[in-house]
Design a protein around this motif. Structure first.
Motif, short mmCIF file in Angstrom:
data_model
loop_
_atom_site.label_atom_id
_atom_site.label_comp_id
_atom_site.label_asym_id
_atom_site.label_seq_id
_atom_site.Cartn_x
_atom_site.Cartn_y
_atom_site.Cartn_z
N VAL A 16 0.85 -1.26 0.11
CA VAL A 16 -0.03 0.10 -0.05
C VAL A 16 0.90 1.23 -0.03
O VAL A 16 0.54 2.32 -0.65
N ALA A 17 1.92 1.32 0.79
CA ALA A 17 2.84 2.34 0.81
C ALA A 17 3.44 2.50 -0.64
O ALA A 17 3.57 3.79 -1.20
N GLY A 22 3.00 5.75 -2.85
CA GLY A 22 4.09 6.64 -3.48
C GLY A 22 3.93 6.55 -5.02
O GLY A 22 4.25 7.72 -5.51
N ILE A 23 3.46 5.71 -5.67
CA ILE A 23 3.06 5.76 -7.12
C ILE A 23 2.21 6.69 -7.57
O ILE A 23 2.39 7.59 -8.29
N VAL A 24 1.13 6.69 -6.58
CA VAL A 24 0.04 7.71 -7.00
C VAL A 24 0.63 9.01 -6.62
O VAL A 24 0.37 10.15 -7.64
N ALA A 50 -3.18 0.37 -10.55
CA ALA A 50 -2.72 -0.76 -11.26
C ALA A 50 -1.61 -1.52 -10.23
O ALA A 50 -1.25 -3.04 -10.09
N ALA A 51 -0.82 -0.62 -9.64
CA ALA A 51 0.18 -1.35 -8.88
C ALA A 51 -0.18 -1.98 -7.58
O ALA A 51 0.25 -2.99 -7.20
N LEU A 52 -1.36 -1.42 -7.15
CA LEU A 52 -1.91 -2.10 -5.83
C LEU A 52 -2.50 -3.38 -6.35
O LEU A 52 -2.48 -4.32 -5.75
N LEU A 53 -3.37 -3.34 -7.46
CA LEU A 53 -3.61 -4.80 -8.06
C LEU A 53 -2.64 -5.82 -8.12
O LEU A 53 -2.87 -6.86 -7.50
N VAL A 54 -1.61 -5.53 -8.63
CA VAL A 54 -0.58 -6.25 -9.00
C VAL A 54 0.28 -6.62 -7.82
O VAL A 54 0.30 -7.94 -7.59
N PHE A 55 0.41 -5.80 -6.82
CA PHE A 55 0.98 -6.06 -5.45
C PHE A 55 -0.17 -7.09 -4.86
O PHE A 55 0.38 -8.11 -4.17
N GLY A 56 -1.52 -7.11 -4.93
CA GLY A 56 -2.26 -7.84 -4.30
C GLY A 56 -2.28 -9.30 -4.94
O GLY A 56 -2.20 -10.31 -4.14
N LEU A 57 -2.21 -9.24 -6.11
CA LEU A 57 -2.03 -10.44 -6.89
C LEU A 57 -1.02 -11.41 -6.41
O LEU A 57 -0.93 -12.44 -6.16
N LEU A 58 0.24 -10.53 -6.49
CA LEU A 58 1.34 -11.23 -6.20
C LEU A 58 1.60 -11.75 -4.77
O LEU A 58 1.93 -12.79 -4.48
N MET A 59 0.98 -10.74 -3.80
CA MET A 59 0.70 -11.42 -2.42
C MET A 59 -0.10 -12.58 -2.32
O MET A 59 0.06 -13.48 -1.55
#
Length: 83
Positions: A13-14, A18-20, A30-39
């Motif tokens: 989330v952090a 930062g990207i936002v 998009a980064a949040l969704l990708v991070f969620g999928l990877l997690m």
């Protein structure tokens, strides 16, 4: 495993925030969704790996699948597996 997931979620989330702040909000989402999928993938993978190693340990101890599990056996298993 829960603490690792929590720490990874906070970091994800952090990074997305930062990207936002540095780019457009769409890239942050998009980064949040990708991070969620990877997690999600890594947690499922770790869970499967942990369960597999637990079952291999039980097999090494000589436990069979058709062994009847009473309360004493379940307590012993929980102590062995640290559940």
């Amino acid at each position: 495993m829960k603490t690792r997931a929590t720490v990874a979620g906070i970091i994800g989330v952090a990074l997305a925030l930062g990207i936002v702040l540095l780019t457009r909000w769409q890239f942050g989402l998009a980064a949040l969704l990708v991070f969620g999928l990877l997690m999600q993938f890594s947690l499922e993978r770790m869970g499967t790996s942990i369960r597999s190693s637990q079952l291999q340990g039980l097999k090494a101890l000589g436990w069979k699948e058709d062994t009847e599990l009473d309360d004493a056996c379940m307590e012993r298993l929980n102590n062995l597996l640290n559940l």
